[in-house]
Design an enzyme around this catalytic site. Structure first.
Site, PDB file in Angstrom:
ATOM      1  N   GLY A 201      -5.229   5.458   3.626  1.00  0.00           N
ATOM      2  CA  GLY A 201      -4.454   6.512   4.290  1.00  0.00           C
ATOM      3  C   GLY A 201      -3.052   6.021   4.597  1.00  0.00           C
ATOM      4  O   GLY A 201      -2.635   4.946   4.170  1.00  0.00           O
TER       5      GLY A 201
ATOM      6  N   TYR B 276      12.636  13.039  -5.377  1.00  0.00           N
ATOM      7  CA  TYR B 276      13.450  12.418  -4.333  1.00  0.00           C
ATOM      8  C   TYR B 276      14.640  13.291  -3.963  1.00  0.00           C
ATOM      9  O   TYR B 276      15.129  13.261  -2.832  1.00  0.00           O
ATOM     10  CB  TYR B 276      13.918  11.028  -4.771  1.00  0.00           C
TER      11      TYR B 276
ATOM     12  N   GLN C  44      -6.988   8.315  -2.609  1.00  0.00           N
ATOM     13  CA  GLN C  44      -7.098   7.005  -3.234  1.00  0.00           C
ATOM     14  C   GLN C  44      -8.413   6.334  -2.838  1.00  0.00           C
ATOM     15  O   GLN C  44      -8.791   6.362  -1.656  1.00  0.00           O
ATOM     16  CB  GLN C  44      -5.930   6.093  -2.824  1.00  0.00           C
TER      17      GLN C  44
ATOM     18  N   GLU D   7       8.758   2.309  -9.420  1.00  0.00           N
ATOM     19  CA  GLU D   7       7.763   3.236  -9.965  1.00  0.00           C
ATOM     20  C   GLU D   7       7.892   3.362 -11.482  1.00  0.00           C
ATOM     21  O   GLU D   7       6.881   3.457 -12.194  1.00  0.00           O
ATOM     22  CB  GLU D   7       7.896   4.590  -9.274  1.00  0.00           C
TER      23      GLU D   7
ATOM     24  N   VAL E 105      -4.596  -0.572   3.497  1.00  0.00           N
ATOM     25  CA  VAL E 105      -4.824   0.506   4.453  1.00  0.00           C
ATOM     26  C   VAL E 105      -5.284   1.731   3.688  1.00  0.00           C
ATOM     27  O   VAL E 105      -4.662   2.126   2.699  1.00  0.00           O
ATOM     28  CB  VAL E 105      -3.539   0.831   5.248  1.00  0.00           C
TER      29      VAL E 105
END
Length: 397
Positions: free
Chosen positions: A389, A98, A204, A140, A387
């Protein structure tokens, strides 16, 4: 919560930032990959970068987060943050990344907006960024703790099943012989492969097997170029090169499109094309749990021959005492199925009061189904979707 001073500045500058955020994100990625070319080769989806969809998703998520802070300052947008955090966790994103994003993103903002980026504007958007980044890092961290780790694990392919001309199912088990963790129906794993040019690319794929199995199962549709976009690099590689005995890298399961355990409510599971994969896993879980409330199963495809996992789709639904199955095919519809595209206005497709709906498929399909469900009285909060992508709903929302 955004400070009052920053909120005033963000509200005043949001139109200018919003109008330029597409260019900002383009400059950001150019700077990022110039400084860290390994990220494009080994982390980011090169196909999405070439098509520009990843840039749209980044722009949409930042704009959506800033707008939420202004409109509902007392409420954190956990649905937005959770969806992003699950994707990040499946990729193994670390907190220090980050800092890298912050460096290049704010340099891109300054390049695009120039003198409009006063110290006050920079400080306000810096606050927006770190509110979002720190929230994602915290979520996370929790996801990593729950899943047992951040890194990929090698899995051996033990079976390869040709579902349709364009879909292959891979069944894999840990290469070290260890056990697999459980997963919640509807979740996905990141699959990492090394391509012929040496790049490590990650995609994924929803887990399409029943939760509780000793192997992982995921199904891959080969993405074919249409003239505006190239063939899918990873799906092509998996179809053409990966066979039994080969080893793939898999993340732990992640994803927030999961059954919530409300066993007394009617469910609607609507899918199209390869969007069938999480729905099959959900039906398997419902059957294993002895779910007795009504379940409406809706699926649309080009033809029965294109309907991946069709036998499993039918078999798991048949185990539910109150399930109604509606398969729609644009051609070659057999008796018991419906010709044409998915039509929720058919008299025999029941959308009961209190329905909780789960959607997966192409974006136009999900938009159309979601709109019709809301018109039929389903609460927007009860409509969940996945979704494949970048989530472009954010960019267009």
């Amino acid at each position: 919560m955004l400070s009052e001073k920053s909120a005033i500045t963000v509200r005043a500058s949001l139109p200018a930032v919003g109008a330029a955020i597409g260019e900002i994100s383009e400059r950001f990625y150019a700077r990022l990959f110039d400084a860290h070319p390994d990220l494009l080769r080994n982390l980011f989806n090169r196909g999405n970068q070439a098509a520009g969809t990843q840039r749209q998703a980044l722009a949409g998520s930042i704009a959506a987060f800033a707008t939420h802070l202004l409109d509902r300052p007392e409420q954190r947008p956990d649905a937005l943050l959770g969806r992003i955090a699950h994707k990040h966790a499946s990729l193994g994103i670390a907190p220090e990344q980050y800092e890298v994003v912050h460096e290049h993103l704010f340099a891109a903002i300054a390049e695009v907006l120039g003198q409009a980026v006063t110290p006050e504007v920079a400080a306000a958007w810096d606050e927006v960024y770190w509110l979002m980044a720190n929230a994602l890092v915290a979520i996370e961290k929790r996801l990593y703790e729950e899943s047992g780790g951040t890194g990929p694990r090698p899995f051996e392919v033990v079976e390869r099943i040709r579902e349709t001309a364009d879909v292959v199912t891979f069944r894999v088990r840990p290469a070290d012989g260890g056990a697999v963790r459980g997963f919640r129906a509807g979740q996905y794993v990141s699959v990492g492969v090394t391509l012929p040019d040496g790049a490590r690319q990650i995609r994924q794929y929803s887990l399409s097997g029943a939760p509780g199995e000793s192997v992982r199962q995921f199904s891959v549709k080969r993405v074919r170029g249409d003239g505006t976009a190239p063939d899918g690099e990873v799906s092509r590689h998996l179809h053409a090169r990966v066979r039994e005995g080969d080893v793939l890298e898999l993340s732990e399961p992640y994803g927030d499109l999961v059954l919530d355990g409300a066993t007394d409510r009617p469910l609607l599971l609507a899918s199209a094309g390869i969007g069938v994969t999480p729905m099959v896993a959900m039906l398997a879980a419902l059957a294993a749990d002895g779910h007795r409330a009504p379940v409406t199963v809706v699926h649309g495809d080009r033809s029965p021959a294109d309907h991946a996992l069709r036998a499993d789709h039918e078999a798991y639904a048949a185990k539910l005492p109150a399930a109604a199955v509606h398969f729609f095919y644009e051609r070659d519809a057999a008796p018991g199925s419906h010709p044409g595209r998915v039509d929720l206005d058919r008299a025999d497709v029941l959308v009961r009061p209190g329905t909780r709906a789960y959607l997966c498929g192409p974006l136009p399909f999900m938009r159309a189904v979601r709109t019709r469900l809301i018109e039929k009285g389903v609460a927007p909060a009860d409509i969940h979707y996945e979704v494949f992508g970048p989530d472009l709903w954010l960019a267009r929302g």
